[in-house]
Scaffold this active site. Sequence first.
Site, PDB file in Angstrom:
ATOM      1  N   GLY A 278      22.844  -8.685  -6.103  1.00 29.02           N
ATOM      2  CA  GLY A 278      23.223  -7.374  -6.594  1.00 29.02           C
ATOM      3  C   GLY A 278      23.764  -7.312  -8.005  1.00 29.02           C
ATOM      4  N   ARG A 360      12.099   4.713  -9.596  1.00 27.91           N
ATOM      5  CA  ARG A 360      13.542   4.531  -9.717  1.00 27.91           C
ATOM      6  C   ARG A 360      14.238   5.675 -10.463  1.00 27.91           C
ATOM      7  NH1 ARG A 360      15.672   1.128 -12.356  1.00 27.91           N
ATOM      8  NH2 ARG A 360      17.476   0.673 -11.038  1.00 27.91           N
ATOM      9  N   CYS A 391       1.902  15.532  -9.786  1.00 30.59           N
ATOM     10  CA  CYS A 391       2.150  16.956  -9.594  1.00 30.59           C
ATOM     11  C   CYS A 391       3.563  17.170  -9.046  1.00 30.59           C
ATOM     12  CB  CYS A 391       1.096  17.521  -8.648  1.00 30.59           C
ATOM     13  SG  CYS A 391       1.047  19.317  -8.641  1.00 30.59           S
TER      14      CYS A 391
END
Length: 463
Positions: A278, A360, A391
């Site tokens: 992390g 993201r 779209c």
Amino acid sequence: MSRYAHPAGPRHADVLPEDNPPRPPHDLIELDPRVWPATARRVDGELVLGGVGASALAAEHGTALYVLDEDDFRARARDYRTAFSDADADVYYAGKALLTKAVARWVHEEGLKLDVCSGGELAVALAAGFPAAHIGMHGNNKSEAELARAIDVGVGRIIVDSFDEIERLERLAAERGRVPDVLVRVTTGVEAHTHEFVATAHDDQKFGFALSTGAAAEAVRRVLAAEHVNLVGLHSHIGSQIFDTAGFEVAARRVTAFLTTIHAETGVVLPELDLGGGLGIAYVPDDAPLAPKTIAESLLGIVRRECEAADLPMPRIAVEPGRALAGPAGVTLYRVGTVKDVEGIRTYVSVDGGMSDNIRTALYGSEYTCVLASRASDAPPMLSRLVGKHCESGDIIVHDLYLPADVRPGDLVAVAATGAYCHSMASNYNHLPRPALVAVRGGVSRTLVRRETEEDLLRLDVG
């Protein structure tokens, strides 16, 4: 929220939110080494990666295109291996960040182990010849088929995540006459300073067993009572994209205290402690990731001190960097298709990809660094928004940035630090075929994952 000073005189600057200014104009030219791969260079204005120019990459492989700097990836893997070598610790590459057969081989060649969290990731690792004994398997809802295969191939560590899984694993192992090694995943209640969607150690979420409720202690009791699973340690992971070790230190204290509790209650000394991954990377120049050596010294030091105070032997430590290896090594190349000036607001620069190859920004509000990649420009900076072709009004790659005012259709732009969680989270939204992934090294590019075609999409449609 961006952290950059607002440069003087940008186009449409009067409407730019004061609390979200984009990166300054010097990024139109400079390649910050904290953000770009180690081999990234400008040659006559063109971006060159691994000795290969952006234009040549686009001509050979098309766009949108994921580009992975092999030397950069390998160097980061070695940095982690070296940082933890003095403690004889295990470094697992978190394959969910980016996993292909080639990447798995690089990980093995650089002396790291591998973390997978699905049967598909396990299949890729095995197809690459990765030793099953050096694989750890995660997942909050592992299916019977996934667990059975993990047992059958001899996966080295299975990280158990629920009471259902403990029962399921015990039954499957008994049927096979095997005794797999397992870790119990513990949620420590540490609130990592990260996005809600990637914080994983608070109690109200799907992963692991909470310390605060007694669930972790009960999980340990059940695993110890099981005849066909072997408890070798604990696992703790507090979140993603974290820039300091404070949260890790609190989590390490709590999980080490739990080791003491287990020993006092059962007499068992667990020999392993996996502190997860992390750690953050630099997506924009002001991000300040920690060096692997700093991470190692901090994590090992706190566990050592806590164990000495409790008169327990130091467990074998494991860590799981994923983004920290793959993220900075990756760049995405796009070709500009449309440049649309919305008078009085901003200019929209549309490219031949978008949220299908990088979700993201839409998912986490992520920030990125982007530059004109195919040529030099002396044009003044223009406040821009880099958007995709899907779209969706939320199909945004970079919310606010400066590109040269003469950016035009046909230009190439490059988005840095896209090696992690872009290819691995890609989709076929609007039926766009997913981009190719290529590696660059020593002036040569090679395809790791080929570009999807319309035939690939239609092959699965049997209606």
